[in-house]
Design a protein around this motif. Structure first.
Motif, PDB file in Angstrom:
ATOM      1  N   ARG A 107     -60.316 -32.225 -45.092  1.00 25.07           N
ATOM      2  CA  ARG A 107     -59.648 -31.301 -44.237  1.00 25.07           C
ATOM      3  C   ARG A 107     -58.671 -32.041 -43.445  1.00 25.07           C
ATOM      4  O   ARG A 107     -57.605 -31.532 -43.254  1.00 25.07           O
ATOM      5  N   MET A 134     -65.248 -21.506 -43.481  1.00 20.05           N
ATOM      6  CA  MET A 134     -65.451 -21.755 -42.259  1.00 20.05           C
ATOM      7  C   MET A 134     -64.914 -20.613 -41.387  1.00 20.05           C
ATOM      8  O   MET A 134     -63.926 -19.861 -41.519  1.00 20.05           O
ATOM      9  N   ASN A 136     -64.963 -19.421 -36.668  1.00 16.59           N
ATOM     10  CA  ASN A 136     -64.920 -19.853 -35.256  1.00 16.59           C
ATOM     11  C   ASN A 136     -65.723 -19.090 -34.602  1.00 16.59           C
ATOM     12  O   ASN A 136     -66.026 -17.839 -35.069  1.00 16.59           O
ATOM     13  N   TYR A 138     -64.660 -17.028 -32.244  1.00 16.81           N
ATOM     14  CA  TYR A 138     -63.858 -15.722 -32.151  1.00 16.81           C
ATOM     15  C   TYR A 138     -64.286 -14.594 -33.145  1.00 16.81           C
ATOM     16  O   TYR A 138     -64.470 -13.473 -32.840  1.00 16.81           O
ATOM     17  N   HIS A 139     -64.334 -15.465 -34.480  1.00 17.28           N
ATOM     18  CA  HIS A 139     -64.645 -14.432 -35.477  1.00 17.28           C
ATOM     19  C   HIS A 139     -66.131 -14.067 -35.253  1.00 17.28           C
ATOM     20  O   HIS A 139     -66.467 -12.886 -35.610  1.00 17.28           O
TER      21      HIS A 139
ATOM     22  N   GLU B 122     -57.545 -18.333 -33.956  1.00 16.86           N
ATOM     23  CA  GLU B 122     -57.816 -19.334 -34.862  1.00 16.86           C
ATOM     24  C   GLU B 122     -56.743 -20.633 -34.474  1.00 16.86           C
ATOM     25  O   GLU B 122     -55.847 -20.458 -33.963  1.00 16.86           O
ATOM     26  N   PHE B 123     -57.347 -21.763 -34.818  1.00 14.00           N
ATOM     27  CA  PHE B 123     -56.585 -23.165 -34.694  1.00 14.00           C
ATOM     28  C   PHE B 123     -56.428 -23.859 -36.229  1.00 14.00           C
ATOM     29  O   PHE B 123     -57.266 -23.822 -36.894  1.00 14.00           O
ATOM     30  N   TYR B 125     -54.564 -27.285 -37.748  1.00 16.90           N
ATOM     31  CA  TYR B 125     -53.904 -28.627 -37.661  1.00 16.90           C
ATOM     32  C   TYR B 125     -52.430 -28.661 -37.939  1.00 16.90           C
ATOM     33  O   TYR B 125     -52.391 -28.222 -39.420  1.00 16.90           O
ATOM     34  N   PRO B 133     -54.415 -27.058 -42.215  1.00 14.33           N
ATOM     35  CA  PRO B 133     -55.820 -26.985 -42.391  1.00 14.33           C
ATOM     36  C   PRO B 133     -56.556 -26.141 -40.908  1.00 14.33           C
ATOM     37  O   PRO B 133     -56.377 -26.515 -39.934  1.00 14.33           O
ATOM     38  N   MET B 134     -57.293 -25.162 -41.381  1.00 17.01           N
ATOM     39  CA  MET B 134     -58.115 -24.456 -40.050  1.00 17.01           C
ATOM     40  C   MET B 134     -58.837 -25.571 -39.440  1.00 17.01           C
ATOM     41  O   MET B 134     -59.831 -26.452 -40.308  1.00 17.01           O
ATOM     42  N   ASN B 136     -61.278 -26.275 -35.703  1.00 16.19           N
ATOM     43  CA  ASN B 136     -61.957 -25.745 -34.092  1.00 16.19           C
ATOM     44  C   ASN B 136     -61.779 -26.505 -33.108  1.00 16.19           C
ATOM     45  O   ASN B 136     -61.037 -27.891 -33.131  1.00 16.19           O
TER      46      ASN B 136
END
Ligand SMILES: Nc1ncnc2c1ncn2[C@@H]1O[C@H](COP(=O)(O)OP(=O)(O)O)[C@@H](O)[C@H]1O
Ligand SMILES: Nc1ncnc2c1ncn2[C@@H]1O[C@H](COP(=O)(O)OP(=O)(O)O)[C@@H](O)[C@H]1O
Ligand SMILES: [Mg+2]
Ligand SMILES: [Mg+2]
Lengths: 241, 241
Positions: A107, A134, A136, A138-139, B122-123, B125, B133-134, B136
């Motif tokens: 990743r 994946m 977070n 918030y989800h 959502e965050f 990179y 990629p997602m 956190n």
């Protein structure tokens, strides 16, 4: 001192079967020898894996309970079975990481073995059909998979388990690279559930860097039973001091 | 009232070019007509897109500044160019969502259009080579992409922008489905940077459900320039009241 009676099977997962008992607060878990990886795509039967994971999980849960971590563990029954508190499983898998490995390495493009400056928690939606994506917090809040208060408890327990087990495994000359936890509600209280075993953790021997966990299966390294047996041997050696 | 001089190009991205000026606090941004999707795999030139996004972004930034959001916006120069405060971009893209669409629909297996009970952040990179990629907040802290204090500022701004723009777009008969923000540091302070345009937002007409954003390009629906022009028309109609 078992006094409960095993009743009908509630569900069978990839690694364990869960049975009801005559006490609604207690479930009966049986560990299987099945090994699976990559969301069930790769499968095998590994002699004695169920026995080893049942004993290893019991030792970890007992050790954690002694340090004040609220777990579902009640009692080791026999080679393959344990009693646990009945949980309504929260559909969020929590991964804690100390060293980069596996999916995190891909990743973020950092080599396996890179030390993380701080522990990292990750959250995955427990849904085999979606491949455990994946997510977070918030989800989790928006989709109401757990309340923010439950998530605070979950994060605190996960970080505490990490601190305790990192230090403990260190004393067994093992790096605790990462591990996956599941949580559930028992009469409204968040408890640590499921299992803690070489199926759900990455353990690296500190000297040889040998992998003593399910990566031996995922990566066709062989010697899975021996690796799990080595983990149990070191745990028992320490805990029977 | 421009008094700064455009100097050499610092970098060219997929949608914009960034130039230095003789004032180290000010950069000069030029919006291009290039449209890209799927991490740059799909590409096209769309007539006037740069002009429309430059004007739309300027209107959004001005509106947000008036409501107290700290942005990089300084001045609209001409059709394709604006002056902004120079930022050291934080390599974390922030997505805010009100309605399930796009990658979230696939991730959690819920149909596009599902209303989220709470806004979701959502965050990602910001790294084209890794495909953005997602990640956190634990990854961000451990890998030191931003400090926890900076993340607190970023989350507060993102949620505030969402509240402001959701209400504003609502008054234009448009659903603000989701959008992506970038942030940077200007003399140590977190500012909202980059652009806010139909390239970086999902806008759905509330009556017809027509998509007025880059999904027209991603999904080969045609009429991209017309959709962006419609967004600008509604914005100007409202803001020139
Ligand atoms: N204390 C408990 N109460 C109820 N269910 C539990 C408990 N501990 C674990 N489980 C659940 O038992 C199921 C079987 O475990 P496992 O075979 O590991 O399943 P999986 O295929 O989901 O990995 C899982 O859904 C797990 O969440
Ligand atoms: N105020 C600013 N100062 C410095 N860089 C900025 C500012 N605003 C945006 N940028 C950066 O300008 C670059 C060009 O934008 P764009 O073409 O959208 O790039 P990308 O290909 O990364 O999407 C991006 O790296 C963006 O982060
Ligand atoms: Mg399991
Ligand atoms: Mg961009």
């Amino acid at each position: 001192m078992t006094t409960v009676q095993k009743q009908e099977q509630m569900y069978e997962g990839k690694a364990k079967k869960v049975f009801r008992t005559d006490d609604p607060n207690i479930y009966w878990i049986q560990y299987k020898d099945s090994a699976t990886a990559f969301n069930g795509e790769k499968k095998a039967e590994i002699d004695n894996k169920g026995i080893l994971n049942n004993r290893i999980s019991a030792l970890f849960f007992q050790y954690l309970e002694k340090q004040g971590v609220p777990t579902h563990f009640v009692e080791l029954l026999n080679d393959r079975e344990m009693l646990v508190k009945s949980l309504e499983i929260i559909p969020v898998e929590v991964v804690a990481r100390n060293i980069v490995a596996g999916s995190l390495s891909k990743r973020i493009g950092q080599p396996e073995g890179t030390l993380l400056a701080k522990p990292v928690l990750e959250f995955y939606y427990k849904d085999d059909a979606l491949g455990d994506p994946m997510i977070n917090e918030y989800h989790i809040a928006a989709l109401e998979w757990a309340t923010p208060e439950q998530m605070d408890a979950i994060k605190a327990i996960a970080l505490k388990v990490n601190e305790i087990l990192k230090e403990f495994m260190d004393s067994l000359n093992i790096d605790l690279v990462d591990f996956k936890l599941e949580f559930g509600l028992h009469n409204g209280t968040v408890l640590l559930g499921d299992e803690i075993s070489p199926d759900t953790c990455r353990f690296w021997d500190k000297d040889t860097k040998e992998k003593l966990d399910k990566d031996r299966f995922r990566r066709d390294l062989g010697g899975l039973e021996e690796a799990y047996r080595e983990i149990l041997r070191r745990l028992e050696g320490k805990l029977q001091d």
